[in-house]
Design a protein around this motif. Sequence first.
Motif, short mmCIF file in Angstrom:
data_model
loop_
_atom_site.label_atom_id
_atom_site.label_comp_id
_atom_site.label_asym_id
_atom_site.label_seq_id
_atom_site.Cartn_x
_atom_site.Cartn_y
_atom_site.Cartn_z
N MET A 110 2.19 4.46 -9.80
CA MET A 110 0.85 5.04 -9.78
C MET A 110 0.80 6.30 -8.92
N ALA A 111 1.52 6.31 -7.81
CA ALA A 111 1.58 7.51 -6.97
C ALA A 111 2.22 8.67 -7.74
N ASN A 112 3.26 8.37 -8.52
CA ASN A 112 3.89 9.42 -9.34
C ASN A 112 2.93 9.95 -10.39
N THR A 113 2.13 9.06 -10.98
CA THR A 113 1.14 9.49 -11.98
C THR A 113 0.09 10.38 -11.33
N ILE A 114 -0.39 9.99 -10.15
CA ILE A 114 -1.38 10.80 -9.43
C ILE A 114 -0.80 12.17 -9.12
N SER A 115 0.46 12.20 -8.67
CA SER A 115 1.11 13.46 -8.36
C SER A 115 1.22 14.35 -9.60
N MET B 263 0.85 -1.18 0.00
CA MET B 263 0.00 0.00 0.00
C MET B 263 0.89 1.24 0.00
N LYS B 264 0.49 2.22 -0.80
CA LYS B 264 1.22 3.48 -0.89
C LYS B 264 0.23 4.60 -0.61
N ILE B 265 0.61 5.54 0.24
CA ILE B 265 -0.23 6.70 0.55
C ILE B 265 0.45 7.93 0.00
N TRP B 266 -0.32 8.72 -0.76
CA TRP B 266 0.19 9.95 -1.35
C TRP B 266 -0.67 11.10 -0.85
N THR B 267 -0.04 12.21 -0.45
CA THR B 267 -0.78 13.38 0.00
C THR B 267 -0.21 14.64 -0.64
N SER B 268 -1.05 15.65 -0.71
CA SER B 268 -0.63 16.92 -1.31
C SER B 268 -1.54 18.04 -0.81
N GLU B 269 -1.02 19.25 -0.87
CA GLU B 269 -1.82 20.43 -0.55
C GLU B 269 -1.48 21.52 -1.56
N HIS B 270 -2.50 22.22 -2.03
CA HIS B 270 -2.30 23.30 -2.98
C HIS B 270 -3.18 24.48 -2.58
N VAL B 271 -2.65 25.69 -2.72
CA VAL B 271 -3.42 26.90 -2.43
C VAL B 271 -3.73 27.60 -3.75
N PHE B 272 -5.02 27.80 -4.01
CA PHE B 272 -5.46 28.56 -5.17
C PHE B 272 -5.65 30.01 -4.76
N GLU B 273 -5.28 30.92 -5.62
CA GLU B 273 -5.36 32.36 -5.34
C GLU B 273 -6.75 32.92 -5.70
N ASP C 8 -8.06 4.78 -3.91
CA ASP C 8 -9.08 5.54 -3.20
C ASP C 8 -8.52 6.94 -2.97
N GLU C 9 -9.24 7.92 -3.50
CA GLU C 9 -8.74 9.30 -3.45
C GLU C 9 -9.76 10.17 -2.73
N ARG C 10 -9.24 11.14 -1.99
CA ARG C 10 -10.09 12.10 -1.27
C ARG C 10 -9.52 13.49 -1.49
N LEU C 11 -10.38 14.41 -1.93
CA LEU C 11 -10.01 15.81 -2.11
C LEU C 11 -10.94 16.67 -1.28
N ALA D 11 -4.39 10.00 -1.60
CA ALA D 11 -4.70 8.80 -2.38
C ALA D 11 -4.06 7.60 -1.69
N ILE D 12 -4.82 6.53 -1.60
CA ILE D 12 -4.31 5.27 -1.07
C ILE D 12 -4.33 4.27 -2.23
N ILE D 13 -3.15 3.77 -2.57
CA ILE D 13 -2.98 2.91 -3.73
C ILE D 13 -2.56 1.53 -3.25
N THR D 14 -3.27 0.51 -3.70
CA THR D 14 -2.93 -0.86 -3.34
C THR D 14 -2.94 -1.72 -4.60
N VAL D 15 -1.81 -2.35 -4.90
CA VAL D 15 -1.71 -3.30 -6.01
C VAL D 15 -1.71 -4.69 -5.41
N LYS D 16 -2.55 -5.58 -5.96
CA LYS D 16 -2.74 -6.91 -5.39
C LYS D 16 -2.39 -7.99 -6.39
N GLY D 17 -1.80 -9.06 -5.91
CA GLY D 17 -1.65 -10.27 -6.69
C GLY D 17 -0.68 -10.25 -7.84
N VAL D 18 0.22 -9.29 -7.89
CA VAL D 18 1.23 -9.28 -8.96
C VAL D 18 2.59 -9.04 -8.32
#
Length: 183
Positions: free
Chosen positions: A145-150, A1-11, A107-110, A128-135
Amino acid sequence: MKIWTSEHVFEHPWETVTTAAMQKYPNPMNPSVVGVDVLDRHVDPSGKLHSHRLLSTEWGLPSIVKSLIGAARTKTYVQEHSVVDPVEKTMELKSTNISFTNMVSVDERLVYKPHPQDPEKTVLTQEAIITVKGVSLSSYLEGLMANTISSNANKVSMAVPSLLLFLGVVCWKSLVLNGVCPH
């Protein structure tokens, strides 16, 4: 499982950013989202807008990834649930893939909220919580996948201001021609 987080401020204020965010797909900065269908949309008794959308996506996966997951097709579907609370000024989107769920889950939450020190700005927090199974190489694939989401999050951060400009032009033209802004 990989967890990715980010924060952005819009003007821009929350109302403007959330209006643009609900219309961000499809857009040329993230061509992987090829379609959006609204499955359900309603306002509850407390005034919150609930939306359930289906996003159609097309990913150009490298051939090695296709062979690892045993799939030739790259069209996938994502369900998105959002709640816009105009009183508390929050918009929360939760999305999850509904394709290839036996191999991968994303699973992504914004959450969009006014900036705590400056109400003319909006803070977007993403997880985003990314889980790859069975490979084999699941950790490696989760990292890819986390890099792609970023990368896509950065594109969205650029797309929303472009959409804001577009909405402003549409609003201005409508004001001039009809005396009303549609947004």
